[in-house]
Design a protein around this motif. Structure first.
Motif, PDB file in Angstrom:
ATOM      1  N   CYS A 269       0.845  -1.201   0.000  1.00 57.84           N
ATOM      2  CA  CYS A 269       0.000   0.000   0.000  1.00 57.84           C
ATOM      3  C   CYS A 269       0.881   1.252   0.000  1.00 57.84           C
ATOM      4  CB  CYS A 269      -0.892   0.038   1.239  1.00 57.84           C
ATOM      5  SG  CYS A 269      -1.998  -1.361   1.440  1.00 57.84           S
ATOM      6  N   ILE A 287      -8.973   1.187   0.760  1.00 58.28           N
ATOM      7  CA  ILE A 287      -9.142   1.360  -0.687  1.00 58.28           C
ATOM      8  C   ILE A 287     -10.606   1.666  -0.993  1.00 58.28           C
ATOM      9  CG2 ILE A 287      -9.532  -1.113  -1.167  1.00 58.28           C
ATOM     10  CD1 ILE A 287      -7.787  -0.647  -3.745  1.00 58.28           C
ATOM     11  N   LYS A 355      -3.491   2.407  -5.557  1.00 55.66           N
ATOM     12  CA  LYS A 355      -4.736   2.973  -5.041  1.00 55.66           C
ATOM     13  C   LYS A 355      -4.952   2.631  -3.563  1.00 55.66           C
ATOM     14  CE  LYS A 355      -6.304   4.620  -9.035  1.00 55.66           C
ATOM     15  NZ  LYS A 355      -6.595   6.065  -9.258  1.00 55.66           N
ATOM     16  N   CYS A 356      -4.333   1.540  -3.127  1.00 58.83           N
ATOM     17  CA  CYS A 356      -4.474   1.107  -1.738  1.00 58.83           C
ATOM     18  C   CYS A 356      -3.564   1.974  -0.855  1.00 58.83           C
ATOM     19  CB  CYS A 356      -4.102  -0.365  -1.602  1.00 58.83           C
ATOM     20  SG  CYS A 356      -4.460  -1.069   0.008  1.00 58.83           S
TER      21      CYS A 356
END
Length: 360
Positions: A269, A287, A355-356
């Motif tokens: 992440c 997310i 995106k996480c």
């Protein structure tokens, strides 16, 4: 240069701190929104700016002039127009008289009053309704009366305290765009208070997220949505999957971390909040539902791919919402409406490492 500036503003009601030493700037012509849950201090901040509350500490500047330190400036002398949540229109007065009430107190000529009233009636879409009483108007029309009354005196600053919360959803959405367009055309510096995240994202140039009297984050709607400062902001703005975990590896050059969660020994992440880039730190791998991708067969990605089962499927017109169980964790996913998978089917989810994010 700031047109409105708050310096170390502090307001207490008995044992409750409503505004906790906040600093804030509003640019000339900007629409700034104070956003947060009930009791976060947003309305108290607005009322301090308006002069309806006296802060115990701090200073407020409007157009470079102090409102507190050189003698308390009364609301009527601050050059402010204010629109309240409950309309606050006089029920015994017709629309025209409601709008021009403040102008008559200024003892302007009848001709000037008439010209200003007609101009603002056209502006807010009330032309032809000036002889009606408030009880003969819809809620949206009454709020337009309140807006016209605030604008007719050509204020330097427009303050709006949850002005649309009493309206139905469709009308609320319509008036958001009207207010935004109107304020931009007039170039008025405006502060808007709401607890509605969608309203804030539509109407604002910048958003101030508040919690417990504190300013948590300031930024555009896109900045706050895509790079929330912490879990509170991410949870309040939009929908987010939060997966508790522990940081097990910090990557070099600020390239993120690996997190161990209930369903994964190693998930990569980003770290928008640098407090999370600490070994053994308890964090939330987070997310957005629209950033989760689903596949029938294992994708080519080497990381953050997990097998799960669709527990719930909801059709929402232009998209579907899946609730997918991955081991014991439920992940919410937003996918295009044409994806054929149904409840009980297995698939693969890809939690894109770009995106996480990990949040504290």
């Amino acid at each position: 240069m700031a047109f409105i500036e708050l310096q170390n503003l502090f307001k207490r009601f008995k044992d409750v701190v409503a505004v906790n030493h906040i600093d804030l700037e509003v640019k000339k012509g900007e629409m700034l929104t104070l956003l947060g849950p009930s009791g976060c201090g947003k309305t108290t901040t607005l009322r301090c700016i308006a002069g309806l509350e006296r802060p115990e500490e701090g200073e407020i500047f409007i157009d470079g002039k102090p409102m507190l330190s050189e003698g308390f400036v009364q609301p009527a002398k601050r050059g402010i127009g204010m629109v309240f949540q409950n309309y606050a229109v006089w029920p015994h007065m017709k629309v025209f008289n409601n709008i021009v009430y403040g102008l008559r107190l200024q003892k302007l000529s009848k001709r000037t009053i008439q010209e200003k009233a007609q101009e603002v009636l056209d502006l807010v879409g009330l032309k032809g309704l000036e002889d009606r009483y408030p009880a003969q108007l819809s809620g949206g029309q009454q709020q337009r009366v309140a807006l016209a009354r605030a604008l007719v005196r050509n204020p330097k600053v427009l303050l709006l305290d949850e002005p649309l919360s009493n309206l139905d959803a469709k009308l609320r959405e319509e008036l958001r765009f009207e207010i935004k367009s109107l304020v931009r055309r007039m170039g008025i510096t405006s502060i808007y208070v709401t607890h509605d995240q969608a309203e804030a994202m539509v109407i604002s140039d910048r958003i101030v997220v508040m919690d417990s009297g504190n300013v948590v984050q300031v930024g555009t709607a896109q900045e706050i949505y895509e790079r929330p400062a912490n879990r509170f902001v991410a949870d309040f703005i939009g929908t987010m999957n939060f997966m508790p975990g522990t940081v097990i590896q910090v990557l070099q050059d600020g390239d993120g971390v690996y997190v161990r969660t209930e369903f994964s020994q190693k998930m990569r992440c980003k770290t928008p909040d640098q407090r999370a880039a600490t070994l053994e730190k308890e964090v939330y791998a987070s997310i957005r539902p629209e950033d989760v991708e689903v596949f029938s067969d294992p994708p080519q990605a080497k990381e953050n791919v997990f097998r799960g089962t669709i527990v719930h499927r909801a059709y929402l017109g232009s998209f579907l919402t899946f609730f997918i169980r991955v081991d014991g964790t439920m992940i919410r996913v937003q996918v295009p409406h044409y994806i054929p998978h149904g409840e009980g089917q297995e698939l693969y989810v890809f939690l894109n490492p770009d995106k996480c994010m990990v949040l504290v």
